[in-house]
Design an enzyme around this catalytic site. Sequence first.
Site, short mmCIF file in Angstrom:
data_model
loop_
_atom_site.label_atom_id
_atom_site.label_comp_id
_atom_site.label_asym_id
_atom_site.label_seq_id
_atom_site.Cartn_x
_atom_site.Cartn_y
_atom_site.Cartn_z
N ASP A 95 0.86 -1.18 0.00
CA ASP A 95 0.00 0.00 0.00
C ASP A 95 0.90 1.23 0.00
O ASP A 95 1.92 1.28 0.69
CB ASP A 95 -0.97 0.01 1.19
CG ASP A 95 -0.30 -0.01 2.54
OD1 ASP A 95 -0.15 1.05 3.16
OD2 ASP A 95 0.10 -1.11 2.97
N GLU A 182 -7.34 4.92 12.15
CA GLU A 182 -6.22 4.64 13.04
C GLU A 182 -6.24 5.46 14.32
O GLU A 182 -5.53 5.13 15.28
CB GLU A 182 -4.89 4.90 12.30
CG GLU A 182 -4.73 4.09 11.02
CD GLU A 182 -3.42 4.40 10.31
OE1 GLU A 182 -2.41 4.65 10.99
OE2 GLU A 182 -3.40 4.42 9.06
#
Length: 289
Positions: A95, A182
């Site tokens: 990613d 996150e």
Amino acid sequence: MSRKGKSAEDDAWDAITKKQPPRRVPRPKPAAKSVVKPAAKAAKPRKKASRPSPYKFWLGLAALATLALVVLYVELFVEKRKSAWPEGHSVYGVDVSHYQKEIDWQQVRQNEVSFAFVKATEGRTIQDKQFQRNWEKAREVDIIRGAYHFYIPHVKPELQAANFIATVQLSSGDLPPVLDVEVRGRKPVGQLRADLKVWLRQVEDAYGAKPILYTSYAFYKDYLDGHFDDYHLWIAHYNVPELRLEKSSRRKLAFWQHTDGGTIKGIDGMVDCNVFYGSMRELRSVCLP
């Protein structure tokens, strides 16, 4: 006058006067030719045994010390290439975002990478400046691609969903959209979960595909476990031999981000590396039809 008889005296006289043979005088031997011997070559002076030069000794010692310091520096301070993939998996991916700068996607494809998640948006207005290039180049080299949004807790989820939808155009064969969460911010846990579901539903309605939820192992266990079981999960968990979550009929564990310090040819510097829980056929079944 003649003499008829010889006396003894006569005999003695005759003996004396009898002609003697001539004496042989030895010839003088010719003088021996003097042979002049060539002068003996002068003996070369012996070289004194060479002693090692103190200068060369110290120079060699300095070179060895420098080499030892270089090796020590590399061992302690230079980031080493880590193995990109853990054992027991066969479908690999990365990613990326603008932090990886310009990526040589052809080289990435040649290094066993089958899929890639590309950062598209963040918050209400931010678009990743490398998104369009990464999005197009990954498709050109036949890497299965997916786009993700980085969630900001204090920004309204509707606005964040709208930012992603306006930026990303998905096609058949692409992975579903991804919500990267996150941080909790100052939101109560219940409100955070409700806001996340707003984003997920809005994006699902726009693309006709249920999004993937990305988070860390600790964040998932603290805030999300048991509340998003309907979504495919992508979990980040580093420095462990295997992810401490298990794929089950209840939990749709799909991806494991096992390191944020991987190295792949074609990508400058470190990159996040991931594996898919399944085969290539199963990965394609997750993609948009």
